[in-house]
Design a protein around this motif. Structure first.
Motif, PDB file in Angstrom:
ATOM      1  N   SER A 111       0.864  -1.178  -0.001  1.00  0.00           N
ATOM      2  CA  SER A 111       0.076   0.056  -0.046  1.00  0.00           C
ATOM      3  C   SER A 111       0.666   1.370   0.014  1.00  0.00           C
ATOM      4  O   SER A 111       0.344   2.208  -0.148  1.00  0.00           O
ATOM      5  CB  SER A 111      -0.946   0.002   1.139  1.00  0.00           C
ATOM      6  N   VAL A 112       2.078   1.320   0.270  1.00  0.00           N
ATOM      7  CA  VAL A 112       2.925   2.238   0.351  1.00  0.00           C
ATOM      8  C   VAL A 112       3.188   2.619  -1.097  1.00  0.00           C
ATOM      9  O   VAL A 112       3.690   3.850  -1.370  1.00  0.00           O
ATOM     10  CB  VAL A 112       4.414   1.910   0.918  1.00  0.00           C
ATOM     11  N   TYR A 113       2.989   2.034  -2.240  1.00  0.00           N
ATOM     12  CA  TYR A 113       3.122   2.430  -3.399  1.00  0.00           C
ATOM     13  C   TYR A 113       2.260   3.833  -3.870  1.00  0.00           C
ATOM     14  O   TYR A 113       2.783   4.633  -4.666  1.00  0.00           O
ATOM     15  CB  TYR A 113       2.627   1.312  -4.463  1.00  0.00           C
ATOM     16  N   HIS A 114       1.118   3.888  -3.310  1.00  0.00           N
ATOM     17  CA  HIS A 114       0.312   5.064  -3.622  1.00  0.00           C
ATOM     18  C   HIS A 114       0.092   5.804  -2.116  1.00  0.00           C
ATOM     19  O   HIS A 114       0.013   5.240  -1.187  1.00  0.00           O
ATOM     20  CB  HIS A 114      -1.293   4.689  -3.899  1.00  0.00           C
ATOM     21  N   SER A 115       0.026   7.127  -2.495  1.00  0.00           N
ATOM     22  CA  SER A 115       0.077   7.981  -1.269  1.00  0.00           C
ATOM     23  C   SER A 115      -1.395   8.447  -0.730  1.00  0.00           C
ATOM     24  O   SER A 115      -2.261   8.038  -1.348  1.00  0.00           O
ATOM     25  CB  SER A 115       0.728   9.306  -1.601  1.00  0.00           C
ATOM     26  N   PRO A 116      -1.576   8.809   0.385  1.00  0.00           N
ATOM     27  CA  PRO A 116      -2.753   9.127   1.040  1.00  0.00           C
ATOM     28  C   PRO A 116      -3.326  10.205   0.149  1.00  0.00           C
ATOM     29  O   PRO A 116      -4.705  10.456   0.067  1.00  0.00           O
ATOM     30  CB  PRO A 116      -2.453   9.585   2.408  1.00  0.00           C
ATOM     31  N   THR A 117      -2.514  11.299  -0.316  1.00  0.00           N
ATOM     32  CA  THR A 117      -3.326  12.191  -1.110  1.00  0.00           C
ATOM     33  C   THR A 117      -3.986  11.861  -2.262  1.00  0.00           C
ATOM     34  O   THR A 117      -4.798  12.359  -2.856  1.00  0.00           O
ATOM     35  CB  THR A 117      -2.183  13.306  -1.567  1.00  0.00           C
ATOM     36  N   GLU A 118      -3.298  10.863  -3.218  1.00  0.00           N
ATOM     37  CA  GLU A 118      -3.841  10.292  -4.218  1.00  0.00           C
ATOM     38  C   GLU A 118      -5.107   9.497  -3.796  1.00  0.00           C
ATOM     39  O   GLU A 118      -6.003   9.593  -4.723  1.00  0.00           O
ATOM     40  CB  GLU A 118      -2.737   9.394  -4.902  1.00  0.00           C
ATOM     41  N   GLN A 119      -5.156   8.940  -2.735  1.00  0.00           N
ATOM     42  CA  GLN A 119      -6.319   7.968  -2.516  1.00  0.00           C
ATOM     43  C   GLN A 119      -7.590   9.022  -2.324  1.00  0.00           C
ATOM     44  O   GLN A 119      -8.662   9.008  -2.362  1.00  0.00           O
ATOM     45  CB  GLN A 119      -6.017   7.331  -1.113  1.00  0.00           C
ATOM     46  N   LYS A 120      -7.096  10.117  -1.431  1.00  0.00           N
ATOM     47  CA  LYS A 120      -8.208  11.317  -1.273  1.00  0.00           C
ATOM     48  C   LYS A 120      -8.748  11.724  -2.569  1.00  0.00           C
ATOM     49  O   LYS A 120      -9.868  12.020  -2.941  1.00  0.00           O
ATOM     50  CB  LYS A 120      -7.511  12.426  -0.401  1.00  0.00           C
ATOM     51  N   ILE A 121      -7.734  12.106  -3.529  1.00  0.00           N
ATOM     52  CA  ILE A 121      -8.033  12.745  -4.664  1.00  0.00           C
ATOM     53  C   ILE A 121      -8.989  11.805  -5.498  1.00  0.00           C
ATOM     54  O   ILE A 121      -9.949  12.132  -6.031  1.00  0.00           O
ATOM     55  CB  ILE A 121      -6.966  12.972  -5.804  1.00  0.00           C
ATOM     56  N   PHE A 122      -8.727  10.459  -5.486  1.00  0.00           N
ATOM     57  CA  PHE A 122      -9.533   9.464  -5.962  1.00  0.00           C
ATOM     58  C   PHE A 122     -10.813   9.306  -5.645  1.00  0.00           C
ATOM     59  O   PHE A 122     -12.042   9.408  -6.161  1.00  0.00           O
ATOM     60  CB  PHE A 122      -8.965   7.983  -6.104  1.00  0.00           C
ATOM     61  N   TRP A 123     -10.998   9.453  -4.056  1.00  0.00           N
ATOM     62  CA  TRP A 123     -12.602   8.926  -3.591  1.00  0.00           C
ATOM     63  C   TRP A 123     -13.283  10.509  -3.665  1.00  0.00           C
ATOM     64  O   TRP A 123     -14.464  10.396  -3.868  1.00  0.00           O
ATOM     65  CB  TRP A 123     -12.261   8.354  -2.412  1.00  0.00           C
ATOM     66  N   VAL A 124     -12.785  11.578  -3.464  1.00  0.00           N
ATOM     67  CA  VAL A 124     -13.411  12.661  -3.529  1.00  0.00           C
ATOM     68  C   VAL A 124     -13.960  12.983  -4.775  1.00  0.00           C
ATOM     69  O   VAL A 124     -15.017  13.432  -4.921  1.00  0.00           O
ATOM     70  CB  VAL A 124     -12.434  14.018  -2.942  1.00  0.00           C
ATOM     71  N   ALA A 125     -13.092  12.560  -5.663  1.00  0.00           N
ATOM     72  CA  ALA A 125     -13.614  12.734  -7.261  1.00  0.00           C
ATOM     73  C   ALA A 125     -14.725  12.052  -7.616  1.00  0.00           C
ATOM     74  O   ALA A 125     -15.634  12.295  -8.185  1.00  0.00           O
ATOM     75  CB  ALA A 125     -12.412  12.958  -8.340  1.00  0.00           C
ATOM     76  N   MET A 126     -14.588  10.740  -7.138  1.00  0.00           N
ATOM     77  CA  MET A 126     -15.546   9.765  -7.449  1.00  0.00           C
ATOM     78  C   MET A 126     -16.799  10.271  -6.771  1.00  0.00           C
ATOM     79  O   MET A 126     -18.111  10.310  -7.410  1.00  0.00           O
ATOM     80  CB  MET A 126     -15.157   8.409  -6.909  1.00  0.00           C
ATOM     81  N   PHE A 127     -16.648  10.576  -5.398  1.00  0.00           N
ATOM     82  CA  PHE A 127     -18.293  10.621  -4.717  1.00  0.00           C
ATOM     83  C   PHE A 127     -18.664  12.252  -5.135  1.00  0.00           C
ATOM     84  O   PHE A 127     -19.978  12.375  -5.580  1.00  0.00           O
ATOM     85  CB  PHE A 127     -17.824  10.714  -3.096  1.00  0.00           C
ATOM     86  N   SER A 128     -17.902  13.125  -5.249  1.00  0.00           N
ATOM     87  CA  SER A 128     -18.460  14.320  -5.588  1.00  0.00           C
ATOM     88  C   SER A 128     -19.179  14.488  -7.031  1.00  0.00           C
ATOM     89  O   SER A 128     -20.109  15.056  -7.292  1.00  0.00           O
ATOM     90  CB  SER A 128     -17.324  15.464  -5.636  1.00  0.00           C
ATOM     91  N   SER A 129     -18.439  13.814  -8.087  1.00  0.00           N
ATOM     92  CA  SER A 129     -19.178  13.973  -9.407  1.00  0.00           C
ATOM     93  C   SER A 129     -20.419  13.193  -9.247  1.00  0.00           C
ATOM     94  O   SER A 129     -21.463  13.561 -10.177  1.00  0.00           O
ATOM     95  CB  SER A 129     -18.111  13.418 -10.153  1.00  0.00           C
ATOM     96  N   SER A 130     -20.462  12.153  -8.885  1.00  0.00           N
ATOM     97  CA  SER A 130     -21.673  11.486  -8.525  1.00  0.00           C
ATOM     98  C   SER A 130     -22.901  11.929  -7.984  1.00  0.00           C
ATOM     99  O   SER A 130     -24.052  12.380  -8.289  1.00  0.00           O
ATOM    100  CB  SER A 130     -21.489  10.057  -7.707  1.00  0.00           C
ATOM    101  N   ILE A 131     -22.317  12.901  -6.952  1.00  0.00           N
ATOM    102  CA  ILE A 131     -23.321  13.670  -6.134  1.00  0.00           C
ATOM    103  C   ILE A 131     -23.878  14.924  -6.864  1.00  0.00           C
ATOM    104  O   ILE A 131     -25.048  15.370  -6.896  1.00  0.00           O
ATOM    105  CB  ILE A 131     -22.769  14.250  -4.930  1.00  0.00           C
TER     106      ILE A 131
END
Length: 207
Positions: A111-131
């Motif tokens: 899991s160290v391969y991807h950063s927490p910042t990238e994970q936040k970008i991914f999930w925020v974009a996914m949820f916000s666009s759907s909303i």
């Protein structure tokens, strides 16, 4: 089984087996993937709002929005999900012709391969666009703009499919981790009980 065979400049070698990547990550390890994860879905919303607000034609708006959302769907499903959060989902066709949905996650310890910042970008974009698309859908239903409802529903379907797939991947990954932890603790407890019983038998024999 190889997933991709070409190297993406600035990111990672996708020719490796899924889950075998152990490259450490600091900050935005995949800036290009992070950009395109946001780009297509944002452009789709901007084009939609511009055309509906300034009297753009429905046909042109529908085509542009669907093309952008299709590009976003493919990018998220095949690239950014794997690079940013270490997840992917896909449909497998079995030999008997039946289909099976497969949900995968990066192997434990990588899991160290991807950063927490990238994970936040991914999930925020996914949820916000759907909303946002859900809000637009409700608005057009309340104002009886049924023509634009078609665009909203199409956008909701494309966004929700990826969102559901990755939520399912994340839940499966957590279940695997919890199962592994429970199995490890069970083995440790069993070993302690066995070793304790062996020591007790040795002490009784010595007496």
């Amino acid at each position: 089984k190889q997933w991709y065979q070409r190297r993406v400049r600035g990111d990672m070698d996708l020719s490796r087996e899924f889950g075998d990547e152990t490259t450490p990550s600091n900050g935005l390890k995949h800036p290009a993937a992070s950009l395109f994860h946001i780009l297509f879905r944002t452009l789709a919303i901007v084009v939609y709002l511009f055309c509906t607000g300034f009297g753009g034609g429905f046909t042109l708006t529908f085509v542009l929005v669907v093309l952008l959302l299709a590009a976003d769907f493919w990018t998220v499903k095949n690239i950014t999900g794997r690079l940013l959060v270490g997840l992917r989902w896909w449909n497998k066709v079995n030999e008997d012709g039946s289909t099976e949905w497969v949900f995968e996650s990066r192997k434990e310890g990588t899991s160290v391969y991807h950063s927490p910042t990238e994970q936040k970008i991914f999930w925020v974009a996914m949820f916000s666009s759907s909303i946002i698309w859900l809000i637009l859908l409700i608005k057009n239903l309340l104002t009886f703009s049924l023509t634009w409802v078609v665009v909203d529903v199409t956008a909701m379907v494309l966004n929700s499919a990826n969102l559901y797939g990755y939520i399912k991947c994340r839940r499966d990954a957590k279940a695997k981790v919890q199962g592994a932890v429970g199995s490890f603790l069970g083995r440790q407890l069993f070993n302690q009980m066995v070793s304790g019983g062996a020591e007790g038998s040795t002490q009784q024999q010595n007496r």
